[in-house]
Motif scaffolding. Structure first.
Motif, short mmCIF file in Angstrom:
data_model
loop_
_atom_site.label_atom_id
_atom_site.label_comp_id
_atom_site.label_asym_id
_atom_site.label_seq_id
_atom_site.Cartn_x
_atom_site.Cartn_y
_atom_site.Cartn_z
N ALA A 293 83.70 57.37 51.51
CA ALA A 293 82.99 58.25 52.12
C ALA A 293 83.82 59.23 53.10
CB ALA A 293 81.90 57.80 53.21
N PHE A 294 83.35 60.35 53.14
CA PHE A 294 84.17 61.48 53.99
C PHE A 294 83.07 62.00 54.91
CE2 PHE A 294 87.25 62.17 50.48
CZ PHE A 294 88.27 61.95 51.05
N GLY A 295 83.59 62.11 56.24
CA GLY A 295 82.65 62.72 56.97
C GLY A 295 81.82 61.68 58.00
N PHE A 296 82.19 60.71 58.38
CA PHE A 296 81.52 59.50 59.08
C PHE A 296 81.90 59.64 60.45
CE2 PHE A 296 85.29 57.30 58.27
CZ PHE A 296 85.72 56.40 59.41
N GLY A 297 81.20 59.09 61.18
CA GLY A 297 81.23 59.30 62.65
C GLY A 297 81.35 57.90 63.43
N PRO A 298 81.02 57.86 64.78
CA PRO A 298 81.10 56.76 65.56
C PRO A 298 79.79 55.74 65.25
CG PRO A 298 80.44 58.47 66.92
CD PRO A 298 80.72 59.12 65.80
N ARG A 299 80.22 54.55 65.67
CA ARG A 299 79.19 53.47 65.47
C ARG A 299 77.81 54.03 66.07
NH1 ARG A 299 82.73 49.93 69.22
NH2 ARG A 299 81.99 50.79 71.05
N PRO A 300 76.67 53.57 65.46
CA PRO A 300 75.38 54.16 65.95
C PRO A 300 74.84 53.01 67.09
CG PRO A 300 75.21 52.89 64.08
CD PRO A 300 76.50 52.96 63.93
N LYS A 301 73.65 53.47 67.65
CA LYS A 301 73.06 52.38 68.49
C LYS A 301 72.54 51.31 67.52
CE LYS A 301 71.49 56.00 71.72
NZ LYS A 301 70.18 56.74 72.10
N TYR A 302 72.43 50.12 68.49
CA TYR A 302 71.93 49.18 67.40
C TYR A 302 70.52 49.21 66.80
CZ TYR A 302 70.61 44.12 66.48
OH TYR A 302 70.23 42.78 65.85
N SER A 303 69.70 49.96 67.49
CA SER A 303 68.53 50.36 66.91
C SER A 303 68.45 51.29 65.51
CB SER A 303 67.67 50.64 67.84
OG SER A 303 67.97 51.79 68.41
N GLU A 304 69.67 51.83 65.55
CA GLU A 304 69.71 52.79 64.31
C GLU A 304 70.54 52.32 63.33
OE1 GLU A 304 70.99 56.44 66.61
OE2 GLU A 304 69.03 56.82 67.60
N VAL A 305 71.10 51.02 63.19
CA VAL A 305 71.89 50.71 62.21
C VAL A 305 71.46 50.71 60.83
CG1 VAL A 305 73.24 48.73 61.63
CG2 VAL A 305 73.33 49.26 63.78
N ASN A 306 72.13 51.15 59.99
CA ASN A 306 71.62 51.38 58.67
C ASN A 306 72.70 50.32 57.73
OD1 ASN A 306 71.42 51.63 55.75
ND2 ASN A 306 70.55 53.78 56.14
N SER A 307 72.32 49.22 57.14
CA SER A 307 73.33 48.51 56.54
C SER A 307 74.01 49.17 55.28
CB SER A 307 72.82 47.10 56.20
OG SER A 307 71.43 47.35 55.27
N ASP A 308 73.42 49.96 54.83
CA ASP A 308 74.14 50.67 53.72
C ASP A 308 75.04 51.70 54.14
OD1 ASP A 308 72.54 49.42 51.74
OD2 ASP A 308 70.91 50.76 51.92
N ILE A 309 75.09 51.87 55.41
CA ILE A 309 76.17 52.91 55.97
C ILE A 309 77.32 52.17 56.73
CG2 ILE A 309 76.61 55.11 57.33
CD1 ILE A 309 73.74 55.69 56.62
N THR A 310 78.24 51.93 56.25
CA THR A 310 79.46 51.15 56.81
C THR A 310 80.90 51.83 56.30
OG1 THR A 310 79.63 49.52 55.10
CG2 THR A 310 77.97 49.04 56.63
N ASN A 311 81.89 51.28 57.31
CA ASN A 311 83.10 51.80 56.96
C ASN A 311 83.65 50.62 55.92
OD1 ASN A 311 83.87 49.53 58.85
ND2 ASN A 311 84.18 50.79 60.57
N ALA A 312 85.12 50.51 55.92
CA ALA A 312 85.91 49.76 55.12
C ALA A 312 85.61 48.20 55.44
CB ALA A 312 87.10 50.15 54.75
N GLY A 313 85.68 48.10 56.92
CA GLY A 313 85.27 46.72 57.25
C GLY A 313 83.96 46.26 57.47
N SER A 314 83.16 47.03 56.88
CA SER A 314 81.78 46.68 56.81
C SER A 314 81.14 46.62 58.27
CB SER A 314 81.69 45.15 56.11
OG SER A 314 82.00 45.31 54.89
N GLU A 315 81.31 47.60 58.99
CA GLU A 315 80.89 47.74 60.36
C GLU A 315 80.02 48.99 60.41
OE1 GLU A 315 84.76 46.51 62.75
OE2 GLU A 315 84.88 48.26 61.52
N PRO A 316 78.88 49.10 60.97
CA PRO A 316 78.11 50.06 60.76
C PRO A 316 78.58 51.49 61.45
CG PRO A 316 77.25 48.60 62.61
CD PRO A 316 78.35 48.09 61.81
N VAL A 317 78.42 52.53 60.90
CA VAL A 317 78.77 54.10 61.15
C VAL A 317 77.84 54.95 61.15
CG1 VAL A 317 81.43 53.54 60.91
CG2 VAL A 317 80.09 54.67 58.90
N THR A 318 77.97 56.09 61.30
CA THR A 318 76.85 57.38 61.25
C THR A 318 77.69 58.24 60.21
OG1 THR A 318 77.90 58.34 63.31
CG2 THR A 318 75.98 57.10 63.67
#
Length: 219
Positions: free
Chosen positions: A49-74
């Motif tokens: 992915a190009f164009g990701f942002g900081p981690r989301p709020k816990y209530s807005e986490v989408n398990s399909d949108i993660t960085n290379a470390g499998s951490e949630p991002v926006t």
């Protein structure tokens, strides 16, 4: 503030407005959460992915949108997803301006080892995409804790672990100091508040010179 946050916060300050920046697994992935407000970047993650942002709020986490470390991002407006093969191709072809990589060891010549440790007689894990990044990226920032759990320096005269990239690191950031690698010479640029040059020498195996503009690390 824990050690990992200190390093991530300081690493984020090295990113420049308008850059395409990759963040490696571990401490580097946290840098996106501490970006200065006055810069805009295109953030790249190796998993596609190009164009990701900081981690989301816990209530807005989408398990399909993660960085290379499998951490949630926006995903920011204009973000793009792609296959891993395309992502690795972008890394090899020089489309990334800067990458922040985690490291197991670095040395005074700008070598980096970040993929293999020996446990029970075996080398593991695999090298991953870091090799491609050290080859294809214009500027490499290495992040790591200054010493290991036994107090041994991880800033070496010469790396002892298998190398990921050779003579490629431009900046080294630990929780204790910031170094630049200039013509294969390590230059101490910043020290953590309250520490002295002698403190850094005591925990650093590598040889280094002191910048004329040496200052305290600002977080």
């Amino acid at each position: 503030m824990d050690v990992r946050e200190i390093i991530a916060r300081r690493a984020a300050q090295e990113l420049r407005d308008g850059e395409v920046a990759n963040l490696g697994i571990g401490i580097p992935t946290q840098a996106v959460n501490y970006l200065p407000e006055n810069i805009q970047l295109i953030m790249h993650t190796e998993n596609g992915a190009f164009g990701f942002g900081p981690r989301p709020k816990y209530s807005e986490v989408n398990s399909d949108i993660t960085n290379a470390g499998s951490e949630p991002v926006t995903f920011l407006p204009g973000a793009a997803c792609m296959s891993l093969a395309t992502s690795l191709g972008a890394m090899r072809k020089g489309y990334i301006d800067v990458t922040i990589l985690g490291a197991l060891e670095v040395d005074q010549f700008g070598n980096i080892a970040n993929w293999a440790v020996k446990r029970n007689g075996y080398w593991w894990p695999g090298i991953g995409g870091a090799m491609d990044l050290t080859y294809g990226t214009k500027r490499i920032i290495a992040t790591l804790q200054h010493t290991d759990k036994k107090g041994n320096s991880k800033i070496k005269k010469k790396c002892e672990l298998p190398l990921t990239g050779k003579n490629c690191v431009s900046t080294i950031i630990t929780e204790k100091a910031v170094f630049d690698v200039v013509d294969k010479v390590l230059v101490l640029r910043e020290v953590y508040p309250g520490l002295t040059v002698e403190d850094i020498k005591a925990i650093t195996e590598a040889d280094f010179v002191i910048s004329e503009n040496l200052k305290e690390m600002h977080l």
